[in-house]
Motif scaffolding. Sequence first.
Motif, PDB file in Angstrom:
ATOM      1  N   THR A   1       0.673  -1.359  -0.028  1.00 22.14           N
ATOM      2  CA  THR A   1      -0.189  -0.176  -0.006  1.00 22.14           C
ATOM      3  C   THR A   1       0.873   1.214  -0.047  1.00 22.14           C
ATOM      4  OG1 THR A   1      -1.999  -1.228   1.238  1.00 22.14           O
ATOM      5  CG2 THR A   1      -1.844   1.247   1.195  1.00 22.14           C
TER       6      THR A   1
ATOM      7  N   ASP B   1      -5.421   3.219   7.339  1.00 20.79           N
ATOM      8  CA  ASP B   1      -6.328   2.670   6.594  1.00 20.79           C
ATOM      9  C   ASP B   1      -6.746   3.435   5.329  1.00 20.79           C
ATOM     10  OD1 ASP B   1      -8.463   0.906   5.089  1.00 20.79           O
ATOM     11  OD2 ASP B   1      -9.130   0.106   6.960  1.00 20.79           O
ATOM     12  N   VAL B   2      -6.331   3.235   4.147  1.00 22.88           N
ATOM     13  CA  VAL B   2      -6.300   4.123   3.241  1.00 22.88           C
ATOM     14  C   VAL B   2      -7.940   4.082   2.590  1.00 22.88           C
ATOM     15  CG1 VAL B   2      -5.866   4.480   0.535  1.00 22.88           C
ATOM     16  CG2 VAL B   2      -4.184   3.977   2.010  1.00 22.88           C
ATOM     17  N   ARG B   3      -8.837   3.122   2.954  1.00 27.38           N
ATOM     18  CA  ARG B   3     -10.205   2.968   2.816  1.00 27.38           C
ATOM     19  C   ARG B   3     -11.265   4.264   3.382  1.00 27.38           C
ATOM     20  NH1 ARG B   3     -10.642  -3.327   3.667  1.00 27.38           N
ATOM     21  NH2 ARG B   3      -9.486  -2.517   5.627  1.00 27.38           N
ATOM     22  N   ASP B   4     -10.542   4.558   4.433  1.00 24.19           N
ATOM     23  CA  ASP B   4     -11.185   5.514   5.437  1.00 24.19           C
ATOM     24  C   ASP B   4     -10.963   6.794   4.936  1.00 24.19           C
ATOM     25  OD1 ASP B   4     -12.208   3.476   6.841  1.00 24.19           O
ATOM     26  OD2 ASP B   4     -10.961   3.374   8.260  1.00 24.19           O
ATOM     27  N   TRP B   5     -10.188   7.195   3.945  1.00 24.86           N
ATOM     28  CA  TRP B   5      -9.756   8.545   3.513  1.00 24.86           C
ATOM     29  C   TRP B   5     -10.668   9.368   2.990  1.00 24.86           C
ATOM     30  CZ3 TRP B   5      -4.032   8.401   1.385  1.00 24.86           C
ATOM     31  CH2 TRP B   5      -3.025   8.030   2.245  1.00 24.86           C
TER      32      TRP B   5
ATOM     33  N   LEU C   1     -12.886  11.052   0.161  1.00 24.81           N
ATOM     34  CA  LEU C   1     -13.190  10.791  -1.147  1.00 24.81           C
ATOM     35  C   LEU C   1     -12.354  11.772  -2.157  1.00 24.81           C
ATOM     36  CD1 LEU C   1     -16.971   9.681  -1.299  1.00 24.81           C
ATOM     37  CD2 LEU C   1     -14.745   8.443  -1.434  1.00 24.81           C
TER      38      LEU C   1
ATOM     39  N   LEU D   1      -8.685  10.520  -2.260  1.00 30.64           N
ATOM     40  CA  LEU D   1      -8.778   9.464  -3.047  1.00 30.64           C
ATOM     41  C   LEU D   1      -8.739   9.624  -4.455  1.00 30.64           C
ATOM     42  CD1 LEU D   1     -10.687   6.950  -0.915  1.00 30.64           C
ATOM     43  CD2 LEU D   1      -8.185   7.128  -0.896  1.00 30.64           C
TER      44      LEU D   1
ATOM     45  N   LEU E   1      -7.118   6.700  -6.534  1.00 27.90           N
ATOM     46  CA  LEU E   1      -7.284   5.515  -5.597  1.00 27.90           C
ATOM     47  C   LEU E   1      -8.445   5.022  -5.330  1.00 27.90           C
ATOM     48  CD1 LEU E   1      -4.494   6.324  -2.918  1.00 27.90           C
ATOM     49  CD2 LEU E   1      -4.091   4.490  -4.675  1.00 27.90           C
ATOM     50  N   ASN E   2      -9.492   5.338  -5.997  1.00 30.11           N
ATOM     51  CA  ASN E   2     -10.809   5.102  -5.681  1.00 30.11           C
ATOM     52  C   ASN E   2     -11.205   3.818  -6.299  1.00 30.11           C
ATOM     53  OD1 ASN E   2     -12.374   6.767  -4.150  1.00 30.11           O
ATOM     54  ND2 ASN E   2     -12.484   8.243  -5.489  1.00 30.11           N
TER      55      ASN E   2
END
Length: 324
Positions: free
Chosen positions: A63, A308-312, A314, A317, A322-323
């Motif tokens: 990551t 955790d990149v998923r919580d960044w 939007l 991202l 990174l979306n």
Amino acid sequence: AELVVHAAAGHLRERELDPGSARLSRRASFVTAVVAATLLADLIASGHFIPSGEPGVFGRGATCVLLQSRVDAVISGIVAEDCAEVLRFSPVVPRRLLDATGYTRNFPHLCGTIMSLDAPNGTLVAHPVEDSRLGMLPAGCYPAYPAIAARGPLPQNGATLDLGDAFVFRNEPSDDPYRLQIFHQRELVRMGESHQVLAWRELWLRRAGAIFESLELDVSIVVASDPFFGRGGKLHARNQIDDKLKYEAVLSVSGGGTVALSSFNYHRDQLAHTFGLVCEDGSVAHTACVGFGLERISIALFDRHGCDVRDWPLSVLDALDLNA
């Protein structure tokens, strides 16, 4: 009082710092030991950093590698507007290059030299270490000046160089994850007449503000100085600040410290004079460089938005593509 330029939405706004705050910026005050240890532990637990057993030397997980490449891609997209010449240099250079640039004189405490084992006939001698006459690259731009000077006079519009994500080394071991010993520096260089070079640096100050705003990293562009060695170095640093030869994009981080994420340096004709770099009319050229610390920017993103990149957000991202 010292000027600080706030970068936002691609424009610059200056304000004054009180002397105490200015000194804090120049010293590049880093996060406290406790906060640094917590951040480092989080980076390791998340698989972003892989310890080597030595401070400031880390491997990087998938990551982190992806994030760093996307940050690099954001910068590359803007560099493309300059039609810069692409060059790449080795992270190992002749030590005479470091001598010629003044690095070994001004920053001996940061130098990394390479030694080799002396084992004639397959047997180690009593004092097995030999000087290899090589050193680790401390700044991505250094090899470019003699290389371009060797071509002869610059063209009328000077030269703009994209040196990529150079691997550079600075001998400052630390448990602060923001202060690595070996890291990637996204390096850009401009050569030409003074007005060309200064206009290019001003342009990149604005571009950097827009880049960091898109990543939701609230930086300030501050007048700065390099960590020159010894008592004489204090005078060099003072002159550097007084003449505004160096700016840094500084981020306030956890624990009350600050971190420089990029720098914008004007060398006047010093390096060009050293290496015989001249303009089309034979006058000594002026040079400037811009550097982005790719690991520092990545760490700042993890620090600000979470591991955790998923919580960044939007928007961040989207900026980094990174979306998907």
